[in-house]
Design a protein around this motif. Sequence first.
Motif, PDB file in Angstrom:
ATOM      1  N   ILE A  65      11.799 -53.700  17.625  1.00  0.00           N
ATOM      2  CA  ILE A  65      12.104 -55.067  17.190  1.00  0.00           C
ATOM      3  C   ILE A  65      12.986 -55.001  15.948  1.00  0.00           C
ATOM      4  CG2 ILE A  65      11.106 -57.221  16.337  1.00  0.00           C
ATOM      5  CD1 ILE A  65       8.573 -56.489  18.023  1.00  0.00           C
ATOM      6  N   HIS A  66      14.061 -55.776  15.969  1.00  0.00           N
ATOM      7  CA  HIS A  66      15.023 -55.789  14.865  1.00  0.00           C
ATOM      8  C   HIS A  66      14.318 -56.052  13.530  1.00  0.00           C
ATOM      9  CE1 HIS A  66      18.909 -56.166  12.975  1.00  0.00           C
ATOM     10  NE2 HIS A  66      18.494 -57.285  12.385  1.00  0.00           N
ATOM     11  N   GLY A  67      14.643 -55.251  12.539  1.00  0.00           N
ATOM     12  CA  GLY A  67      14.079 -55.421  11.206  1.00  0.00           C
ATOM     13  C   GLY A  67      12.794 -54.645  10.961  1.00  0.00           C
ATOM     14  N   SER A  68      12.274 -53.969  11.986  1.00  0.00           N
ATOM     15  CA  SER A  68      11.044 -53.190  11.811  1.00  0.00           C
ATOM     16  C   SER A  68      11.317 -51.960  10.956  1.00  0.00           C
ATOM     17  CB  SER A  68      10.507 -52.726  13.171  1.00  0.00           C
ATOM     18  OG  SER A  68      10.144 -53.817  13.965  1.00  0.00           O
ATOM     19  N   LYS A  69      10.406 -51.689  10.068  1.00  0.00           N
ATOM     20  CA  LYS A  69      10.504 -50.502   9.213  1.00  0.00           C
ATOM     21  C   LYS A  69       9.652 -49.395   9.818  1.00  0.00           C
ATOM     22  CE  LYS A  69      12.199 -52.543   5.231  1.00  0.00           C
ATOM     23  NZ  LYS A  69      13.582 -52.680   5.481  1.00  0.00           N
ATOM     24  N   ALA A  70      10.149 -48.175   9.754  1.00  0.00           N
ATOM     25  CA  ALA A  70       9.416 -47.036  10.297  1.00  0.00           C
ATOM     26  C   ALA A  70       8.062 -46.897   9.601  1.00  0.00           C
ATOM     27  CB  ALA A  70      10.227 -45.756  10.127  1.00  0.00           C
ATOM     28  N   LEU A  71       7.054 -46.539  10.373  1.00  0.00           N
ATOM     29  CA  LEU A  71       5.719 -46.354   9.808  1.00  0.00           C
ATOM     30  C   LEU A  71       5.630 -45.056   9.010  1.00  0.00           C
ATOM     31  CD1 LEU A  71       3.532 -47.455  12.852  1.00  0.00           C
ATOM     32  CD2 LEU A  71       4.167 -48.788  10.837  1.00  0.00           C
ATOM     33  N   PHE A  72       6.331 -44.035   9.482  1.00  0.00           N
ATOM     34  CA  PHE A  72       6.378 -42.758   8.763  1.00  0.00           C
ATOM     35  C   PHE A  72       7.562 -41.948   9.276  1.00  0.00           C
ATOM     36  CE2 PHE A  72       3.889 -41.865  12.527  1.00  0.00           C
ATOM     37  CZ  PHE A  72       4.294 -40.595  12.924  1.00  0.00           C
TER      38      PHE A  72
ATOM     39  N   ASN B  59      15.536 -35.350   9.949  1.00  0.00           N
ATOM     40  CA  ASN B  59      14.485 -36.311   9.621  1.00  0.00           C
ATOM     41  C   ASN B  59      14.372 -37.338  10.738  1.00  0.00           C
ATOM     42  OD1 ASN B  59      13.835 -35.162   7.128  1.00  0.00           O
ATOM     43  ND2 ASN B  59      15.578 -36.146   6.177  1.00  0.00           N
ATOM     44  N   ALA B  60      13.172 -37.501  11.251  1.00  0.00           N
ATOM     45  CA  ALA B  60      12.914 -38.461  12.320  1.00  0.00           C
ATOM     46  C   ALA B  60      12.022 -39.575  11.789  1.00  0.00           C
ATOM     47  CB  ALA B  60      12.241 -37.766  13.502  1.00  0.00           C
ATOM     48  N   SER B  61      12.319 -40.795  12.190  1.00  0.00           N
ATOM     49  CA  SER B  61      11.510 -41.949  11.817  1.00  0.00           C
ATOM     50  C   SER B  61      10.704 -42.391  13.027  1.00  0.00           C
ATOM     51  CB  SER B  61      12.411 -43.100  11.363  1.00  0.00           C
ATOM     52  OG  SER B  61      13.144 -42.718  10.222  1.00  0.00           O
ATOM     53  N   PHE B  62       9.454 -42.753  12.793  1.00  0.00           N
ATOM     54  CA  PHE B  62       8.555 -43.127  13.877  1.00  0.00           C
ATOM     55  C   PHE B  62       8.117 -44.578  13.750  1.00  0.00           C
ATOM     56  CE2 PHE B  62       8.573 -38.624  13.949  1.00  0.00           C
ATOM     57  CZ  PHE B  62       8.371 -38.283  15.273  1.00  0.00           C
ATOM     58  N   PHE B  63       8.137 -45.274  14.895  1.00  0.00           N
ATOM     59  CA  PHE B  63       7.763 -46.669  14.977  1.00  0.00           C
ATOM     60  C   PHE B  63       6.521 -46.795  15.846  1.00  0.00           C
ATOM     61  CE2 PHE B  63      12.254 -46.395  14.194  1.00  0.00           C
ATOM     62  CZ  PHE B  63      12.463 -47.330  13.200  1.00  0.00           C
ATOM     63  N   GLY B  64       5.685 -47.776  15.540  1.00  0.00           N
ATOM     64  CA  GLY B  64       4.443 -47.980  16.274  1.00  0.00           C
ATOM     65  C   GLY B  64       4.613 -48.868  17.488  1.00  0.00           C
ATOM     66  N   ARG B  65       3.623 -48.829  18.359  1.00  0.00           N
ATOM     67  CA  ARG B  65       3.617 -49.641  19.579  1.00  0.00           C
ATOM     68  C   ARG B  65       3.705 -51.133  19.249  1.00  0.00           C
ATOM     69  NH1 ARG B  65       4.673 -52.193  23.181  1.00  0.00           N
ATOM     70  NH2 ARG B  65       3.691 -52.401  25.198  1.00  0.00           N
ATOM     71  N   SER B  66       3.150 -51.523  18.119  1.00  0.00           N
ATOM     72  CA  SER B  66       3.186 -52.932  17.721  1.00  0.00           C
ATOM     73  C   SER B  66       4.583 -53.372  17.258  1.00  0.00           C
ATOM     74  CB  SER B  66       2.180 -53.188  16.599  1.00  0.00           C
ATOM     75  OG  SER B  66       2.530 -52.431  15.446  1.00  0.00           O
ATOM     76  N   GLN B  67       5.496 -52.429  17.096  1.00  0.00           N
ATOM     77  CA  GLN B  67       6.840 -52.734  16.609  1.00  0.00           C
ATOM     78  C   GLN B  67       7.888 -52.729  17.723  1.00  0.00           C
ATOM     79  OE1 GLN B  67       6.611 -49.453  13.656  1.00  0.00           O
ATOM     80  NE2 GLN B  67       7.335 -51.025  12.217  1.00  0.00           N
TER      81      GLN B  67
ATOM     82  N   GLU C   2      -2.047 -46.105  15.704  1.00  0.00           N
ATOM     83  CA  GLU C   2      -1.467 -46.571  16.963  1.00  0.00           C
ATOM     84  C   GLU C   2      -0.485 -45.545  17.535  1.00  0.00           C
ATOM     85  OE1 GLU C   2       1.314 -49.940  16.683  1.00  0.00           O
ATOM     86  OE2 GLU C   2       1.310 -49.637  14.524  1.00  0.00           O
ATOM     87  N   ASP C   3      -0.131 -45.720  18.813  1.00  0.00           N
ATOM     88  CA  ASP C   3       0.856 -44.851  19.444  1.00  0.00           C
ATOM     89  C   ASP C   3       2.180 -44.997  18.715  1.00  0.00           C
ATOM     90  OD1 ASP C   3      -0.929 -43.999  21.374  1.00  0.00           O
ATOM     91  OD2 ASP C   3      -0.274 -45.462  22.869  1.00  0.00           O
ATOM     92  N   THR C   4       2.849 -43.885  18.507  1.00  0.00           N
ATOM     93  CA  THR C   4       4.128 -43.911  17.813  1.00  0.00           C
ATOM     94  C   THR C   4       5.151 -43.102  18.590  1.00  0.00           C
ATOM     95  OG1 THR C   4       3.500 -42.001  16.473  1.00  0.00           O
ATOM     96  CG2 THR C   4       3.128 -44.179  15.505  1.00  0.00           C
ATOM     97  N   ASN C   5       6.409 -43.389  18.312  1.00  0.00           N
ATOM     98  CA  ASN C   5       7.508 -42.657  18.901  1.00  0.00           C
ATOM     99  C   ASN C   5       8.745 -42.942  18.062  1.00  0.00           C
ATOM    100  OD1 ASN C   5       8.949 -41.091  20.774  1.00  0.00           O
ATOM    101  ND2 ASN C   5       7.866 -42.010  22.495  1.00  0.00           N
ATOM    102  N   THR C   6       9.806 -42.180  18.299  1.00  0.00           N
ATOM    103  CA  THR C   6      11.068 -42.430  17.621  1.00  0.00           C
ATOM    104  C   THR C   6      11.785 -43.586  18.311  1.00  0.00           C
ATOM    105  OG1 THR C   6      12.229 -40.856  19.040  1.00  0.00           O
ATOM    106  CG2 THR C   6      11.345 -40.014  16.935  1.00  0.00           C
ATOM    107  N   TRP C   7      12.837 -44.079  17.713  1.00  0.00           N
ATOM    108  CA  TRP C   7      13.619 -45.162  18.301  1.00  0.00           C
ATOM    109  C   TRP C   7      14.116 -44.733  19.682  1.00  0.00           C
ATOM    110  CZ3 TRP C   7      18.693 -45.864  19.873  1.00  0.00           C
ATOM    111  CH2 TRP C   7      19.103 -47.179  20.043  1.00  0.00           C
TER     112      TRP C   7
END
Length: 107
Positions: free
Chosen positions: A71-78, A94-102, A55-60
Amino acid sequence: MKYDLKKIMLNAWKNYRRYSISFAEALHRAWLSAKAEEINAERIKRSKEAADVTEDTNTWVGWKKLGYEVIHGSKALFGCSLIWGSKGDGASYNASFFGRSQVQAVG
């Protein structure tokens, strides 16, 4: 690789105003950032593939700039190590990436 010189100069002026440094240093940092973009894109691509994320990802911060909030409590995908050129030292962070579903739209 061909660089967007207008973008580099705009970034240099932004750094010059933001950090109160010489314009030569601001231009140096803008070039570091421009050169790091390709390297960072490749690192993100490899980390995303290794984590088997499609899925599409981006940083916070990236999602926030696009009008979304994680969304509060979401864990980074990678996560991956990226070069940050705007400080002038080419240091990695270090950057954390979250998915579109998060994420959800703000407001």
